[in-house]
Scaffold this motif. Structure first.
Motif, PDB file in Angstrom:
ATOM      1  N   PHE A  91       0.878  -1.281   0.011  1.00  0.00           N
ATOM      2  CA  PHE A  91      -0.094   0.022   0.038  1.00  0.00           C
ATOM      3  C   PHE A  91       0.877   1.232   0.017  1.00  0.00           C
ATOM      4  O   PHE A  91       0.154   2.294  -0.187  1.00  0.00           O
ATOM      5  CB  PHE A  91      -0.859   0.088   1.288  1.00  0.00           C
ATOM      6  CG  PHE A  91      -1.940  -0.942   1.068  1.00  0.00           C
ATOM      7  CD1 PHE A  91      -1.766  -2.082   1.902  1.00  0.00           C
ATOM      8  CD2 PHE A  91      -3.138  -0.703   0.422  1.00  0.00           C
ATOM      9  CE1 PHE A  91      -3.042  -3.169   1.669  1.00  0.00           C
ATOM     10  CE2 PHE A  91      -4.170  -1.490   0.517  1.00  0.00           C
ATOM     11  CZ  PHE A  91      -3.944  -2.788   0.860  1.00  0.00           C
ATOM     12  N   TYR A  92       2.157   1.009   0.130  1.00  0.00           N
ATOM     13  CA  TYR A  92       2.923   2.305   0.329  1.00  0.00           C
ATOM     14  C   TYR A  92       3.887   2.566  -0.895  1.00  0.00           C
ATOM     15  O   TYR A  92       4.562   3.655  -0.915  1.00  0.00           O
ATOM     16  CB  TYR A  92       3.746   2.506   1.720  1.00  0.00           C
ATOM     17  CG  TYR A  92       3.077   2.584   2.823  1.00  0.00           C
ATOM     18  CD1 TYR A  92       2.458   1.575   3.680  1.00  0.00           C
ATOM     19  CD2 TYR A  92       2.447   4.101   3.134  1.00  0.00           C
ATOM     20  CE1 TYR A  92       1.812   1.827   4.797  1.00  0.00           C
ATOM     21  CE2 TYR A  92       1.784   4.108   4.247  1.00  0.00           C
ATOM     22  CZ  TYR A  92       1.397   3.229   5.073  1.00  0.00           C
ATOM     23  OH  TYR A  92       0.698   3.402   6.119  1.00  0.00           O
TER      24      TYR A  92
ATOM     25  N   LYS B  82       4.429   5.528  -3.993  1.00  0.00           N
ATOM     26  CA  LYS B  82       3.861   6.717  -3.492  1.00  0.00           C
ATOM     27  C   LYS B  82       4.596   8.007  -3.093  1.00  0.00           C
ATOM     28  O   LYS B  82       4.040   8.805  -2.628  1.00  0.00           O
ATOM     29  CB  LYS B  82       2.592   6.334  -2.776  1.00  0.00           C
ATOM     30  CG  LYS B  82       1.571   5.381  -3.131  1.00  0.00           C
ATOM     31  CD  LYS B  82       0.318   5.757  -2.875  1.00  0.00           C
ATOM     32  CE  LYS B  82      -0.756   4.839  -3.586  1.00  0.00           C
ATOM     33  NZ  LYS B  82      -1.448   3.889  -2.817  1.00  0.00           N
ATOM     34  N   SER B  83       5.748   7.418  -3.172  1.00  0.00           N
ATOM     35  CA  SER B  83       6.751   8.633  -2.530  1.00  0.00           C
ATOM     36  C   SER B  83       6.586   9.028  -1.305  1.00  0.00           C
ATOM     37  O   SER B  83       6.802  10.046  -0.829  1.00  0.00           O
ATOM     38  CB  SER B  83       6.789   9.863  -3.664  1.00  0.00           C
ATOM     39  OG  SER B  83       5.701  10.352  -3.783  1.00  0.00           O
ATOM     40  N   TRP B  84       6.013   8.125  -0.448  1.00  0.00           N
ATOM     41  CA  TRP B  84       5.965   8.512   1.030  1.00  0.00           C
ATOM     42  C   TRP B  84       7.392   7.912   1.564  1.00  0.00           C
ATOM     43  O   TRP B  84       7.378   6.601   1.977  1.00  0.00           O
ATOM     44  CB  TRP B  84       4.940   7.737   1.864  1.00  0.00           C
ATOM     45  CG  TRP B  84       3.453   8.319   1.523  1.00  0.00           C
ATOM     46  CD1 TRP B  84       2.666   7.918   0.574  1.00  0.00           C
ATOM     47  CD2 TRP B  84       2.949   9.470   2.083  1.00  0.00           C
ATOM     48  NE1 TRP B  84       1.509   8.717   0.619  1.00  0.00           N
ATOM     49  CE2 TRP B  84       1.495   9.689   1.554  1.00  0.00           C
ATOM     50  CE3 TRP B  84       3.415  10.345   3.086  1.00  0.00           C
ATOM     51  CZ2 TRP B  84       0.792  10.613   1.877  1.00  0.00           C
ATOM     52  CZ3 TRP B  84       2.599  11.396   3.559  1.00  0.00           C
ATOM     53  CH2 TRP B  84       1.127  11.728   3.134  1.00  0.00           C
ATOM     54  N   SER B  85       8.241   8.531   1.064  1.00  0.00           N
ATOM     55  CA  SER B  85       9.598   7.926   1.251  1.00  0.00           C
ATOM     56  C   SER B  85      10.197   7.495   2.575  1.00  0.00           C
ATOM     57  O   SER B  85      10.454   6.586   2.765  1.00  0.00           O
ATOM     58  CB  SER B  85      10.787   8.748   0.596  1.00  0.00           C
ATOM     59  OG  SER B  85      10.698  10.041   1.240  1.00  0.00           O
ATOM     60  N   LEU B  86       9.901   8.462   3.627  1.00  0.00           N
ATOM     61  CA  LEU B  86      10.203   8.033   4.960  1.00  0.00           C
ATOM     62  C   LEU B  86       9.516   6.596   5.419  1.00  0.00           C
ATOM     63  O   LEU B  86      10.135   5.868   6.095  1.00  0.00           O
ATOM     64  CB  LEU B  86       9.893   9.052   5.871  1.00  0.00           C
ATOM     65  CG  LEU B  86      10.883   9.963   5.884  1.00  0.00           C
ATOM     66  CD1 LEU B  86      10.700  11.209   6.633  1.00  0.00           C
ATOM     67  CD2 LEU B  86      12.209   9.848   6.217  1.00  0.00           C
ATOM     68  N   ALA B  87       8.109   6.673   4.864  1.00  0.00           N
ATOM     69  CA  ALA B  87       7.390   5.421   5.405  1.00  0.00           C
ATOM     70  C   ALA B  87       7.925   4.346   4.798  1.00  0.00           C
ATOM     71  O   ALA B  87       8.027   3.067   5.579  1.00  0.00           O
ATOM     72  CB  ALA B  87       5.959   5.882   5.207  1.00  0.00           C
TER      73      ALA B  87
ATOM     74  N   LEU C 133      15.462  13.140   1.886  1.00  0.00           N
ATOM     75  CA  LEU C 133      14.971  13.401   3.132  1.00  0.00           C
ATOM     76  C   LEU C 133      15.627  12.791   4.159  1.00  0.00           C
ATOM     77  O   LEU C 133      15.325  13.075   5.446  1.00  0.00           O
ATOM     78  CB  LEU C 133      13.442  12.705   3.089  1.00  0.00           C
ATOM     79  CG  LEU C 133      12.709  13.509   1.818  1.00  0.00           C
ATOM     80  CD1 LEU C 133      11.518  12.891   1.682  1.00  0.00           C
ATOM     81  CD2 LEU C 133      12.474  14.873   2.330  1.00  0.00           C
TER      82      LEU C 133
END
Lengths: 882, 141
Positions: free
Chosen positions: A620-621, A624-629, A664
């Motif tokens: 799910f992640y 989506k470029s929620w890179s830290l997650a 980041l």
């Protein structure tokens, strides 16, 4: 929550079934041991009466009873200590970690999610199985007691009387285990008759006597062991299927995956200490008692007390691959995991003088896991056992219950009405002595008090599946408890009232308010988390049935706490599944709670589950470029995989960490990631047999490199770091060798566009006496020099020599450098034995330093006839620093 | 009063277009670093609630939509369904409301830049600087 194997109603029926105690004499146990089973174990597969029972309620209406489940066990003098319970629970969950492909899936967006969680169901069953008995409710008290004597005993009738006597005495003296208050305990006498070795006539006689003395429905002769194994040749092993194997833990190592014992063994506490405390008193002390039972068998059993009856090594049952055991639903497996897992038997329950001794004698399954179970029992025998259970239930237990419900009902009703009103009024006038209501709500009601009688009636009604009556009772006694501020009883009554509301076929109200209140009272006022958890499990099951996923999720989340990581992890995962099933599905919440659950799982040392949840959530992640997650997930995945020795997965996970979006992360984090990656990478390479190579190919000094390692290098994966700027590659051909003696064999590395396999760095200077550039530095320095003038001159020189001979091809000797600005359409010509320099630009996107060392260039020769040589290793010159 | 804020603009594919953190000076940075990914998780998870709540009201400012442990999540939906999500641990309704409004105007201007494609990362340092100023003004002030 995830889809479970049972419907909620079945679940509740199986959880709240009548509990039956078994007291067996040693000779009876011997008869059963011929099958490698104890009496209780022998009965385990047959605990569900196959015939429907009938019961009449006080209003003389007939109810049909279906799907009742008996909980048969041996009474134990002490409740299990909580650490053993926790151990059992965690082992159950650990064992049951792969849902397999037969799970149901639902699609969330474009991702398919497997929604069965058998480990949760296993946990739940074991949890309920080990739910502690308490004074505020009667549901888990023993309703019946089966006395078992074998016909081979010298005087069975006397033995029955003795057992009965002793049992009534111990019942009075000990607080635990709890039985229904006298005379409401149902005694049933069973005579076990061994057909092969027993005396048939004696059995007949005894049967007559028993039916005379005890009446029908209270006793039975059970004939088992029809097969004579000694007469069996080795030709046939008992061919029948073995339904008992699924109830005993078959801890065969084949089922354990690699790395299970390795990785988890450091966390598993030494079970031998847990089980052996309190210390076992040697059998010699039993000699005090005249009637001591099984001191003989206790010794060898203790000897076999392996440190870990639950863990890996055990002799796998050769016939356990029968269809029953593999696909058995985890419920039954888990039910019996618990039974087995502690299998504590009383060493001295029969000795009234040794009640204070807290013996734990672990029935090790080493005995029974070996070999086959039930080899003396034919299918006929199994039928007979089934018939016995049916008889016991339908002709013994149910009429007994019916009777008592009727009696109780009358009692309770008579107490109601005038008497009660008076009593209450009197109390309110004189401020009476309320039962001491402490803050914790532990109120001492005597067993004969009206309120508890009502509760007992409710419980009996519930056990006999008469939910209307049960609800009525619970409802009224909850009111009483509330008035008396007896919070524990109140919460219990609320909980059961809600459950019976749910089980009623015609529902008038929603039970959820009751549930919520009961959970809240349990948790806050009484501070009994165990019951709060139990209520939560029941409540959520029902909410799931009514598709109220949001409150179910909230209930689960509310119960996650710091005290138990495993429980919190399981609850979080279930909450995640609830979110998934909402409409519209809350997929992101699902993913988030999976991450939280994974985190708790890893804290609870359930590595596989942690791996699984993180893996599920990763989908799910991604992208989506929620890179830290995403980095966090990949990092955890890599860690868990590595600990479980799944190096391939670990490598892949860490590789993903080295993704381009580095800006980041803090330098410290980047450093950590890189280090971990390199370490895992090395391990991975070692594991896939690329031997002692480090991350880059090793270069030898000798002229012949280690070809084997070199050949393998073409399998080396391409790393994303450092970033190679391929457009800026430059090639310098045929520089005059300066100082180094190692000349390359003839070739170019490529056609000038630097797409080389690994990182490379260009060597630097060399002196030159030629026209053209001898080094990149000189190229840079003279970049303004145009080659055209030189070329023209060259052409003149060649052509002016003679007539232009069309056969002589003009080949410019000048150009020896190739980069993105030059004309690269013709293949460059290089002289054999001369040096070719390649310069590669690399870029370090990290905020930390990257140290590159031992670099070499891999090249390949394409001969004109189309053959390609192997990838060869160039010799290292030196590296120019960045 | 610990005023930590984590602000993120989320595009249509659940991708963060812009993110920034605000905190009072003097916060221990190590603590924050360990939990930076947690911020992302919470913000991402809150998107479900945002999507649900945005249909219940016509206002753009959705106020507090979700809560996780000690973090509150407030949200704002623009006319083009870009979602602004802010995590905070103190209730600061007015400040957040004003902040959202100002960022919205800023975003409109940024998106009108013909070189900027909607739903991609906002790289402009000017934008970041301005958002920082706004944050200091409304949130930390």
């Amino acid at each position: 929550m995830a889809s479970c194997a049972e419907s909620p109603q079945d679940f509740i029926r199986s959880v709240f079934g009548p509990r039956v105690a078994v007291i067996s004499s040693p000779d009876a146990e011997e008869v059963c041991q011929k099958n490698n089973l104890s009496f209780v174990e022998m009965l385990k597969p047959f605990c569900r009466p196959t015939q429907e029972g009938q019961i009449r309620d006080p209003q003389n209406q007939l109810h049909i009873i279906k799907n009742m489940v008996l909980h048969i066990s041996e009474p134990q003098p002490n409740p299990l200590p909580s650490n053993i319970c926790k151990k059992i629970l965690s082992d159950t969950v650990r064992r049951c970690h792969v849902p397999g492909d037969q799970g149901t899936t639902i699609t969330a967006g474009d991702i398919r999610v497997n929604t069965t969680t058998p480990w949760f169901e296993a946990y739940r069953s074991v949890f309920f199985e080990h739910s502690r008995q308490s004074d505020h409710e009667f549901l888990q008290h023993y309703v019946a007691c089966i006395l078992v004597v074998s016909s081979s005993h010298s005087n069975p009738m006397e033995e029955f009387a003795n057992l009965y006597q002793r049992h009534t005495e111990t019942k009075v003296k000990s607080k635990h285990p709890k039985y229904m208050p006298h005379p409401r305990l149902f005694y049933y006498r069973l005579l076990l008759h061994d057909v092969t070795y027993g005396d048939e006539q004696k059995a007949q006689k005894l049967q007559q006597e028993m039916s005379v003395k005890y009446g029908i429905g209270q006793s039975l002769v059970l004939k088992i062991n029809s097969r004579n194994i000694s007469s069996l040749q080795d030709s046939e092993q008992a061919p029948d299927a073995d339904p008992w194997s699924q109830y005993l833990i078959t801890t065969d190592t084949s089922q354990e995956e690699d790395g299970f014992t390795m990785s988890d063994e450091d966390e598993e506490p030494d079970l031998s200490t847990t089980y052996s405390s309190p210390p076992f008193r040697p059998a010699a002390s039993d000699a005090k008692q005249s009637q001591n039972l099984t001191p003989v068998s206790s010794e060898p059993r203790l000897d076999l007390l392996i440190g870990d009856p639950l863990a890996s090594e055990s002799i796998s049952d050769p016939l356990s691959s029968d269809p029953l055991s593999e696909t058995s639903d985890p419920l039954t497996r888990a039910l019996q995991d618990s039974e087995l897992g502690t299998g504590t038997e009383i060493a001295s329950s029969r000795d009234s003088n040794q009640l204070d001794s807290t013996h734990f004698r672990v029935a090790t399954r080493q005995i029974s896991a070996k070999g086959f179970h039930g080899q003396c029992l034919t299918l006929n025998d199994q039928e007979k056992i089934r018939a016995f259970v049916n008889d016991f239930t339908n002709r013994g237990l149910l009429p007994f219950l019916e009777n008592h419900i009727r009696l109780l009902n009358e009692q309770v009703n008579s107490k109601k009405g005038f008497q009660r009103a008076l009593y209450r009024v009197g109390r309110s006038w004189f401020g009476g002595s309320k039962p001491s209501s402490n803050q914790t709500g532990v109120t001492n009601y005597s067993v004969e008090s009206g309120e508890l009688q009502m509760r007992l009636l409710g419980d009996l009604a519930f056990l006999s599946q008469n939910y209307d009556l049960a609800y009525g009772c619970y409802h009224s006694c909850k009111r009483d408890f509330q008035n008396d501020h007896a919070w524990l009883h109140y919460a219990g009554a609320l909980e059961m009232a809600a459950t019976s509301l749910f089980m009623q076929t015609v529902n008038r109200r929603d039970p959820y308010a009751y549930f919520e209140e009961s959970i809240q009272v349990y948790a806050d006022t009484c501070k009994l988390l165990h019951y709060a958890n139990r209520a939560t499990l029941l409540a959520t099951e029902m909410m799931k049935a009514r598709k109220l996923y949001r409150p179910a999720a909230a209930a689960f989340i509310k119960m996650t706490s710091e005290d138990s990581d495993l429980k919190s992890a399981l609850f979080l995962e279930q909450a995640a599944h609830c979110f998934l099933r909402m409409s519209p599905p809350f997929t992101r919440k699902f993913a988030f709670h999976l991450i939280l659950a994974g985190h708790r799982y890893s804290k609870a040392f359930q590595r596989r589950h942690a791996l699984r949840t993180y893996g599920q959530a990763l989908e799910f992640y991604q992208e989506k470029s929620w890179s830290l997650a995403e980095d966090h997930i990949n990092f955890s995945l890599g860690h868990q995989s590595f600990t479980l020795k799944q190096l391939e997965d670990a490598y892949v996970a860490f590789r993903r960490l080295l993704s381009p979006s580095w800006s980041l992360q803090q330098p410290k984090q980047q450093n950590t990631y890189l280090k971990e990656f390199l370490y895992v990478f090395k391990q991975h390479l070692i594991s896939i047999g690329l031997g002692s190579t480090s991350a880059t190919a090793e270069v030898s000094d000798g002229p012949v490199p280690f070809l084997s390692s070199v050949e393998a290098t073409k399998d080396l994966p391409i790393l994303p770091l450092p970033v190679i700027l391929s457009q800026q590659t430059r090639v310098l051909v045929s520089c005059v060798a300066g100082y180094d003696k190692q000349l390359l064999p003839d070739d170019n590395a490529d056609d000038g566009h630097g797409t080389v396999g690994t990182e490379g760095q260009s060597p630097g200077t060399g002196c030159s006496t030629r026209v053209g550039f001898s080094s990149f530095e000189s190229l840079d320095a003279d970049c303004s020099l145009s080659m055209d003038g030189w070329r023209q001159l060259e052409q003149h020189a060649v052509n002016g020599h003679g007539s232009s001979d069309p056969t002589v091809e003009f080949v410019s000797c000048l150009q020896n450098h190739y980069h993105q600005n030059t004309e690269n359409s013709t293949e460059p010509v290089c002289v054999v034995g001369e040096r070719v320099d390649v310069e590669l630009m690399v870029h370090n996107p990290l905020q930390i330093e990257l140290c590159l060392g031992k670099l070499s260039l891999l090249w390949e020769h394409n001969s004109p006839d189309g053959q390609r040589s192997d990838v060869k290793n160039s010799n290292l010159h030196y590296i120019a620093g960045d | 009063m610990s005023g930590n804020y984590f602000f993120v603009i989320v595009g249509h594919n659940d991708n963060p277009v812009f993110r920034i953190e605000f905190s009072k000076s003097g916060e221990s940075s190590t603590r924050r670093e360990d939990h930076r990914h947690l911020n992302e998780f919470v913000a991402h998870a809150a998107l479900d609630h945002v999507d649900e709540t945005m249909w219940t009201t016509t206002a753009m400012n959705l106020r507090i939509v979700d809560k996780f442990n000690e973090w509150f999540v407030s949200a704002f939906v623009t006319a083009s369904r870009m979602r602004y999500v802010i995590l905070h641990d103190v209730k600061n309704e007015d400040g957040i409301k004003n902040f959202f409004q100002d960022v919205y105007e800023l975003y409109i201007k940024a998106s009108m830049n013909p070189f900027y494609r909607v739903n991609t990362q906002i790289e402009s340092p000017m934008f970041k600087r301005k958002v920082l100023t706004l944050g200091k003004k409304h949130l930390l002030g």
